[in-house]
Structures are given as structure tokens and as C-alpha cells.
Design a protein around this motif. Structure first.
Motif, short mmCIF file in Angstrom:
data_model
loop_
_atom_site.label_atom_id
_atom_site.label_comp_id
_atom_site.label_asym_id
_atom_site.label_seq_id
_atom_site.Cartn_x
_atom_site.Cartn_y
_atom_site.Cartn_z
N SER A 127 -6.46 21.42 38.11
CA SER A 127 -7.06 20.27 38.34
C SER A 127 -7.21 20.05 40.18
N TYR A 128 -6.63 19.48 40.65
CA TYR A 128 -6.88 19.53 42.49
C TYR A 128 -8.41 20.44 42.42
N LYS A 129 -7.80 21.91 42.06
CA LYS A 129 -9.07 23.04 42.89
C LYS A 129 -10.45 22.95 42.11
N ASN A 130 -10.61 22.18 40.71
CA ASN A 130 -11.38 21.82 40.72
C ASN A 130 -12.28 20.49 40.77
N GLY A 131 -11.83 19.49 41.23
CA GLY A 131 -12.04 17.95 41.40
C GLY A 131 -11.80 16.94 40.50
N LEU A 132 -10.83 16.84 39.71
CA LEU A 132 -10.45 16.62 39.19
C LEU A 132 -9.04 15.78 38.95
N LEU A 133 -8.69 14.96 39.72
CA LEU A 133 -8.04 13.54 40.08
C LEU A 133 -6.49 13.79 39.31
N PRO A 134 -5.29 14.15 39.00
CA PRO A 134 -4.34 14.11 38.42
C PRO A 134 -3.57 12.85 38.28
N VAL A 135 -3.32 11.99 38.10
CA VAL A 135 -3.26 10.22 39.05
C VAL A 135 -1.76 10.38 38.46
N THR A 136 0.15 10.30 39.52
CA THR A 136 1.07 10.33 38.26
C THR A 136 1.30 8.79 38.76
N LEU A 137 1.13 7.65 37.81
CA LEU A 137 1.82 6.53 37.75
C LEU A 137 3.79 6.51 37.20
N LYS A 138 4.39 5.74 37.48
CA LYS A 138 5.42 4.93 36.66
C LYS A 138 5.40 4.71 35.76
N THR A 158 -5.29 4.27 45.00
CA THR A 158 -5.02 3.40 44.20
C THR A 158 -5.58 2.89 43.29
N VAL A 159 -4.78 2.34 42.07
CA VAL A 159 -5.23 2.09 40.60
C VAL A 159 -5.80 1.10 40.81
N SER A 160 -7.03 0.54 40.13
CA SER A 160 -6.68 -0.68 40.14
C SER A 160 -8.38 -1.72 38.81
N ASP A 161 -7.79 -2.45 38.33
CA ASP A 161 -8.43 -2.89 37.34
C ASP A 161 -9.26 -4.89 37.81
N ASP A 162 -10.10 -4.86 37.29
CA ASP A 162 -10.60 -6.01 37.05
C ASP A 162 -10.13 -7.59 37.17
N PHE A 163 -8.66 -7.54 36.17
CA PHE A 163 -8.08 -8.76 36.27
C PHE A 163 -7.49 -8.77 36.62
N GLY A 164 -7.01 -7.49 38.66
CA GLY A 164 -5.94 -8.44 39.33
C GLY A 164 -4.53 -7.05 38.95
N TRP A 165 -4.70 -5.98 38.27
CA TRP A 165 -3.69 -5.28 38.04
C TRP A 165 -3.86 -4.17 39.33
N SER A 166 -2.43 -3.85 39.64
CA SER A 166 -3.14 -2.55 40.79
C SER A 166 -1.65 -1.65 40.68
N ALA A 167 -2.15 -0.37 41.13
CA ALA A 167 -1.01 0.21 41.45
C ALA A 167 -0.79 1.53 42.44
N ARG A 168 -0.17 1.91 43.04
CA ARG A 168 -0.27 3.24 44.14
C ARG A 168 0.27 4.66 43.65
#
Length: 201
Positions: free
Chosen positions: A111-122, A149-159
Motif C-alpha cells: 500500500s505504501y509503495k503505491n500511494g494507498l494509505l493504510p490507517v491503523t486505529l483502535k 489525524t483522522v477527523s469528521d465534521d461532527f467533532g470526532w477525531s483520532a490519531r
């Protein structure tokens, strides 16, 4: 490779664990030697009935998720064979990122080598995304790679965490070829200094 920085996209929820590369891109599509066009085979066996007609119950066939560019799944995404076609198919279908709790190592690196971002969250953070996709039509997330960071328009976010070198490559759009070409002058100088003329046997 296209640089990855701030990115906002519609989220498609694939609420499954252990999604392997055979399911991501079935074997009949592996004859291709180019990356383009593989999107039509993405999750083919899940997207279509045996007679070839689309399955309206599969998430990517539902109108509310058309144009999705972020896929959220569960644990061990991309397990199975090492086929790079799995990443190519996701990218060709318009996905820039996958969010999950864990990934198979080879898929992760491909994924990294092809520009696709794999995001790992809890797990709890992934659960929150699944709930939001069910609640909101055309639910979107913003992924800020620089801030991690990952976030939405409703105040939620994660790192999320990412290797610094991998982060640099994604931000600058550097694949293995580009990294090699960055040392083109040194490579040319080395070859010139160690040139051995061909001699007719």
C-alpha cells in the motif's frame, strides 16, 4: 506516485475481518500487467451474483456509498497472497486510504509503495466510524497525514502512527523508482568509475 497530504472523502464501510487478497481481487484478474482497469474486479465475487448481475446488498453497490474513496474494515485486512494487484485494484477504484485495526504485512507495505494509505486505529475508534457511516448519508472523513489525524465534521477525531520515512515518501509522492532516481548523479558517477569495456570473446 501522487503525493498524499490532506484528503477528504466519502467512507464506505466493509464490516468484515480477515478480508484477503483473493476477495479483494480474484485470481481471474491477475493476468493484467498494468495497474489501470483493475477496479472493475475489486471484490468481484461479493459485488456480483453468479449470473454476473450486481448484488444490491453489497456495500459498494449501494447508491449512498458511490464515489467513496476511504474504505473502513476490521482486523487483518489484506491477508492471503502477496499480490500487489489488490492495492492496484483499490487505487483504480478510487480509494486513497483504508482504515482498520490491523493489516497483513505484505499488503501494508504494498500500500505504501503505491500511494494507498493504510490507517491503523483502535477497535473503539473503528467502531465509531462504522456507527457514523450508518447514521450519516455520504459520511466523510478528513485524513491529515502531516498531523497524523483522522477527523469528521461532527467533532470526532483520532490519531494514528506511521513510520517517519514512509510518511515522508507518501507526502512527497516518492515510490521506489523515484527514490532511486534521487541518487541518479551518484549512480552515474559510480558506473562511469567502474566501467569495464566489453571484450569480444
Amino acid at each position: 506516485m501522487q503525493p498524499f497530504k490532506n484528503f477528504t472523502g466519502i467512507v464506505a464501510p466493509l464490516d468484515r475481518s480477515n478480508v484477503d487478497t483473493d476477495q479483494i481481487i480474484p485470481k481471474q484478474f491477475l493476468k493484467a500487467i498494468v495497474r489501470s482497469g483493475l477496479g472493475k474486479g475489486l471484490f468481484f465475487d461479493w459485488r456480483r451474483h453468479l449470473d454476473g448481475t450486481p448484488d444490491p446488498d453489497f456495500v459498494l453497490n449501494k447508491p449512498r456509498y458511490q464515489g467513496a474513496s476511504i474504505l473502513v474494515a476490521r482486523a487483518n485486512f489484506g491477508s492471503g497472497s502477496s499480490r500487489e494487484h489488490a492495492v492496484w485494484a483499490l487505487a483504480d477504484a478510487g480509494f486513497r486510504a483504508v482504515i482498520g485495526t490491523s493489516y497483513a504485512d505484505i499488503f501494508h507495505n504494498n500500500s505504501y509503495k503505491n500511494g494507498l494509505l493504510p490507517v491503523t486505529l483502535k477497535p473503539a475508534e473503528v467502531d465509531a466510524i462504522f456507527r457514523a457511516t450508518a447514521k450519516y448519508e455520504a459520511y466523510q472523513l478528513t485524513i491529515n497525514l502531516e498531523a497524523q489525524t483522522v477527523s469528521d465534521d461532527f467533532g470526532w477525531s483520532a490519531r494514528f502512527e506511521i513510520d517517519p520515512f514512509v510518511k515522508k515518501c507518501l507526502l512527497e509522492g516518492l515510490d521506489d523508482i523515484a527514490l532511486t532516481l534521487a541518487h541518479e548523479k551518484a549512480i552515474t558517477a559510480y558506473e562511469a568509475a567502474h566501467h569495464v569495456p566489453y571484450r569480444q570473446p
